[in-house]
Each structure stands twice: as C-alpha cells, then as structure tokens.
Design a protein around this motif. Sequence first.
Motif, mmCIF file in Angstrom:
data_model
loop_
_atom_site.group_PDB
_atom_site.id
_atom_site.type_symbol
_atom_site.label_atom_id
_atom_site.label_comp_id
_atom_site.label_asym_id
_atom_site.label_seq_id
_atom_site.Cartn_x
_atom_site.Cartn_y
_atom_site.Cartn_z
ATOM 1 N N ASN A 59 49.816 41.624 52.950
ATOM 2 C CA ASN A 59 50.244 40.189 52.786
ATOM 3 C C ASN A 59 51.258 39.567 52.012
ATOM 4 N N ALA A 60 52.014 40.217 51.395
ATOM 5 C CA ALA A 60 53.887 40.136 50.923
ATOM 6 C C ALA A 60 54.340 39.739 52.512
ATOM 7 N N ASP A 108 56.384 39.418 44.984
ATOM 8 C CA ASP A 108 56.839 39.160 46.391
ATOM 9 C C ASP A 108 58.151 38.440 46.793
ATOM 10 N N ALA A 142 41.867 32.761 45.896
ATOM 11 C CA ALA A 142 42.275 34.074 46.826
ATOM 12 C C ALA A 142 40.926 35.164 46.819
ATOM 13 N N LYS A 192 45.461 31.377 56.562
ATOM 14 C CA LYS A 192 46.097 32.131 57.875
ATOM 15 C C LYS A 192 45.480 31.084 59.152
ATOM 16 N N GLY A 194 40.253 36.616 55.368
ATOM 17 C CA GLY A 194 40.092 35.835 55.012
ATOM 18 C C GLY A 194 38.957 37.028 53.439
ATOM 19 N N LEU A 218 41.785 41.130 50.245
ATOM 20 C CA LEU A 218 41.449 40.269 49.158
ATOM 21 C C LEU A 218 40.198 40.620 47.891
ATOM 22 N N PHE A 222 50.931 40.052 42.451
ATOM 23 C CA PHE A 222 49.500 40.030 42.617
ATOM 24 C C PHE A 222 49.267 41.881 41.572
HETATM 25 P P1 ADP Z 1 44.276 36.761 54.763
HETATM 26 O O1 ADP Z 1 44.818 38.018 54.481
HETATM 27 O O2 ADP Z 1 42.665 37.599 55.924
HETATM 28 O O3 ADP Z 1 43.653 35.610 54.973
HETATM 29 P P2 ADP Z 1 43.120 37.632 52.054
HETATM 30 O O4 ADP Z 1 41.936 37.923 51.343
HETATM 31 O O5 ADP Z 1 43.898 38.806 52.247
HETATM 32 O O6 ADP Z 1 42.863 37.662 53.644
HETATM 33 O O7 ADP Z 1 43.834 36.945 51.509
HETATM 34 C C1 ADP Z 1 43.262 35.460 51.302
HETATM 35 C C2 ADP Z 1 44.715 34.162 51.639
HETATM 36 O O8 ADP Z 1 45.310 34.825 49.898
HETATM 37 C C3 ADP Z 1 45.413 33.973 52.101
HETATM 38 O O9 ADP Z 1 45.124 33.499 53.788
HETATM 39 C C4 ADP Z 1 46.732 33.242 51.601
HETATM 40 O O10 ADP Z 1 46.843 31.998 51.806
HETATM 41 C C5 ADP Z 1 47.034 33.617 50.956
HETATM 42 N N1 ADP Z 1 47.551 34.737 50.067
HETATM 43 C C6 ADP Z 1 47.502 36.098 49.987
HETATM 44 N N2 ADP Z 1 48.588 37.547 49.707
HETATM 45 C C7 ADP Z 1 49.579 36.305 49.417
HETATM 46 C C8 ADP Z 1 50.963 35.940 48.694
HETATM 47 N N3 ADP Z 1 51.269 37.128 48.895
HETATM 48 N N4 ADP Z 1 51.761 35.304 48.937
HETATM 49 C C9 ADP Z 1 50.786 34.230 49.458
HETATM 50 N N5 ADP Z 1 49.963 34.510 49.906
HETATM 51 C C10 ADP Z 1 48.771 35.238 49.587
#
Ligand code: ADP
Length: 634
Positions: free
Chosen positions: A523-524, A557, A570, A578, A585, A588, A614
């Motif tokens: 994610n970072a 990050d 989140a 994305k 989604g 997390l 995080f």
């Molecule tokens: P995905 O990555 O498939 O979208 P995640 O559950 O991993 O699903 O993340 C959910 C949302 O959280 C992401 O779409 C993003 O908007 C936000 N996010 C996650 N990690 C970060 C980060 N390091 N910086 C900014 N936004 C983040």
Amino acid sequence: MIDRTATAPLPDPSAARPRRALRGLLAVLAAAVLLAFAALPRIEAHYLERAGASDRATLRLATEVLRGALERTEALPALIAERPILVQLLREPENAGLVPFTNELLRQSALSLDVSDIYVMDLEGRTVATSNYRSEASFLGRNFAFRPYFTEALSEGVGRFHALGTTSNQRGYFFAAPVIAETERLGVVAVKITLDGYEETWANSESTIIVTDTSNVIFLSDRPDWHFRTLGPVPEPAIEAIAATRQYPLDALQPLQARRTPLGPDMERMTVTDAEGGAEDFVFQTALIAAPGWRVSILTPTAPAIAQAWTVLGLVLLLIVVSGLIAAVVVQRRAQLMERLARQHSQQAELEARVRDRTRDLDEANARLRGEVEERRAAEERLRRTQAELVQAGKLAALGQMSAALSHEFNQPLAAVKSYADNAATFLDRGRAAEARENVGRISAMADRMATISRHLRNFARRPQDKTGPVPLGAVIADALELMQPRLSKAGAEVRHLAPDPETWVLGGRVRLQQVIVNLLSNALDAMADNDVPRIEMALISEGGPEDGTCRLDVRDHGPGLSKDALAQAFDPFFTTKEPGQGLGLGLSISYNIVRDFDGRLSVLNHPEGGAVFSVTLRRSAAPAETQGGMAAE
Ligand code: ADP
C-alpha cells in the motif's frame, strides 16, 4: 410478571374463624352460667339437708334427755305414795303434828330425787303437805282439784300433766299417783319437775329447739318469745280443756306465722314471719316422745347453708369465668397461630410461584442465550471461512500485483544465468577454468536467489495452518522485505529498517503476519507511485517485559496520507480509492482481522509531516526454548 406483594389480604375464612370460635365460646359460657344458676336450688337443698343432718344428733340428744327425765320421774309418785306417814296424814287431818314432819320428809325427798316439788293432796284436792312448805309460793292449802293429773290419779291410778305452774309460774311436768290404804283411796301424791333448765342448755346452740304438745302449743323453746305460741291449728275442745285446767294463759296462745315446705326425708323448710314482717328461715325436723305425745323439733337456721350454696355458686361462676378466659386466650392464641401459619403458607406459596416464574424466565433466557451462542458460533464459523477465503483472495490479488515484478525478477537472473552459462562454456572452450568456475558460481547464486523467492511465494500463497504462537518479528519483517524486494527495487524505493537485536518475539502466525507487513509495504508503494524516490521507514517500539508487554511496528510512507473518509473506512472491506483492477479494497480489512486474531491492534494516522503511519501492535512473548535463535514455521 404480576407483582404479588407480601401484604396481599388474607382470604376471609381465616379471619372469620377466630370470631366464630369466640362467639361459640361465649355461648358455651352463657349456657354454663345459666346452668349454674339453674342448679342453685339443688345446691341449696344439698347444703340445707347437710345442715339438717348435722343437727339431727342434737335433736336426738334433746329428745332422749327429755324422755329420760320424764321416765325417771314417772315412777316416783307411786313409790312416795306408799309411805305410811302419808296414809296417816290423810287419815288424821286434825293431827297437826304430822304436817311439819311430812313437809320436811317431802322436802328431803325432793332434794334427794332432784325434783322441783313433791306434794300431797286430800281427796278434795287441797294440799296437805308439800316439799316447798318453806317458800313463799308454798302449795300448802292450795287446791289442785282442777288439774287433770289429780283426777286422773284418782280415777286411773296414774296422772300426768304439763302446765305453767299457777303458783310458781314455772313450766313443769306433773306426775301423780293415789295414796291407797288397802283399797281405799285417801288422796294424791304429785311430783313436779321443771323443764326450764333444758332450755338453757339448748340456748347454747345456733339452732332453736321447740317442744309442742298434742294441742300444737309450743310448750318448751329456747326462744322465750315463742312460749305458748301455737304451731298449727288448736282444736276447739283443746282450747276448752286448756281453759278448764288452766294449763296455759289463754291470751298467749297466738299462732306462729310459719310456712312449711317439704325439703327431704324427715325434713321441712320453715319460714317464720314475725309481726314486723321480718322472716326467718329454718330446716325443720321433728322427733316424737310417745308418752306425753310431745313433738321435739329442731329448727336449723338456713342462712349459713344458703351462704355456702352461694359461695359454691360463686366458685363455680369464677371457675367458668376463669376457664372461659383461659379458653378465650387459647382460642386467640390458636387463631393467631393459624393466621401466622396461613400467612407463612401464602408467603411460601408466593415465593415458590415467584421462584417458578423466575426459573422459567431464566430457562427461557438460557435457551435464548444458547440459541444465540449457537447462532454466533455458526456466524463465526461462516466468517472464519469467508475470511479464509478472502485472505486467500487477497493473497492471490497481491500475487497478481507482484507477478509483473516477479516475472522481471525471474527474467533478469535467468538472462544473467544464460549469459553466465554461455560465458562459462566459452571460458571452458578456451581452457579458462577459473573464470568458468566463477561464472558457474554466479549461476548457482542466481539459482539460490530464485529458489528463495520461489519459496517465499509458495509460503505466501499457501493456505496457512491456523496456529498462533511466538514468532520472531525481526525475521518476519526480513521475510516480507525479501518478498517485496522485486517491487521495491522496481520502484527504486528506499526502505529504512533496523532489525531488532536481540530478536523480538511476538504472538502471531508467521505467514499471516508476513502477509500483513507485505500488504502495508505494498500500500505504501501504491501511495508513493508519484514520488521519485519512495521512502519507507519501519520502526519497532517495545513496551513492558517480554511476558506481558507489547511491541509496535510503525510503517511510515511519504505519500499523500489518507483522506478523512479513508481514515474512517480504510479497514472496511471493499473500501478502495484505487482504479478498478488495481485494488479490491480487501488488503487492510484482512490485515486488521489477522492482527485482531493475534489479540493485537492495527491502526492508522497521518504523520504530521505528511504520509501515512500504519501501526501493528502485538503482544510480546518469551522466545520458545526449542526455537531459540531459530525460525518458527507456521
Ligand atoms: P486496496 O489497496 O486494494 O485499495 P486496501 O484495503 O489495502 O485495498 O486499501 C484501502 C484503501 O486505503 C486504499 O484504496 C487507499 O485509499 C487507502 N490506503 C491504504 N494504504 C495507504 C497509504 N499508505 N497511503 C494512502 N492511502 C492508503
């Protein structure tokens, strides 16, 4: 539920019962009192009879004494008449010398015989000699021809009579016998006894004794006012005889106002009323002295017996009242006891009902809870299955993302391996074995590297065995970094991380924890896609002891950080910012649940200087003895 309080009114019957019992008791008491009063005449009669019976001996004694006195005296005149001097005196009335001698002789005899008077009368009834010649009321010269004893003695040989003495004014009994010379009657000897002395003896007793003669005249009595009163009707001839014989003073013959009612065997009750209207009440008993035809009666006053009867009645009433009171107290006590028992009973019943209600409620609640628990367990089971599916899906998604980088990662060493192999062949052809070996060594290193990546991938893709235990956090981070290495390198990212020394052990599952870290790093990188040099800082902060403390891994990050919405959502499943095809989604959300399964916490905040932070907080654990320094496999 209905609230039945303890003060609920008692049912009517238990309250009415004691009142009914008391009413019954009162009725019994009233009946007993009435009965007692009804029995009073009988009680009285009983005590009157007893009083009479106790006086019967007195009556017998008085009768015997009188009879004895009369019988003793009866023979005396005949005996005295046999004295020759009396014949001589009667034959020679002119012989004055005989009189004093006879008088004295009679006086001596009277004294020795203990009689009142002895006197001698000639055929005319004139007294020629007497024992009381000395007294003023001497009979000497007095004529007693009117007295029946004189005539009876001459005609029948024996005379007896009782009368109030005309000279002495004393009541006396006269016995007479003729003085006989051969067959000639010369005169009469009379012996008189007075009876007044007996009355004095009788006066000592409470009871009254009366002696009535055949004419119903009270001749003797210890009550002087009753002398010569009559008890019952006096026959007309008797009145004439009394007048002729001057037996009693006629004006004294007043009837005694007496009413007689039968009482018992040989007993009567007699009420005597005086002129003033006062009444006296007696038990009346009579005995007969045959010879003179006298009736001796004893009159026992009833007052003591009646007082006794009333005392007994009083005692009986007292007994009734006392037993009534005791019974009332008993009834009252019993009623109270019954009431208390009834109350206890109803309270107990109420309590039991309440307990039953509560128990039923509890049973229902229990059943509900069991149902809920069952439902929850099923839901958890479903969730776990779903989660496992999702984890797997998430991992596969991550693999998909990584696949481009991986193909580059594998292609590049493969190309290198190819050229090293080609070169090695050339070196061998040229007999340069040392260079050829060097190239073969490089090929071997490349193969090792690819094997490592492959192992990580296999581990990552594999469905984890759900086992949670102590895992070395530093080693897990290293594994994750190694797995991410192709992507990190491709992005030209800089990762700052200080491996902990000594190793920090936390509670978790190795592969799942690795997946969490990979997800955070991934994610970072996604967030810093626009950065020229993406920078990631990883820091480990330990708090507390290895047994009871926590350990926090911060992954920071330098991307744009999270919007307000993203901060709030989140960790929600399927929340993503994305592009379609870029993210599901789920990363997390899955990571959050994994960390929670380890009894840990996953949180996010924006760094004040930009970028997202995080934090994975986990429980610390002591290193297991058998894996000390080694790696725990899941
Ligand atoms: P995905 O990555 O498939 O979208 P995640 O559950 O991993 O699903 O993340 C959910 C949302 O959280 C992401 O779409 C993003 O908007 C936000 N996010 C996650 N990690 C970060 C980060 N390091 N910086 C900014 N936004 C983040």
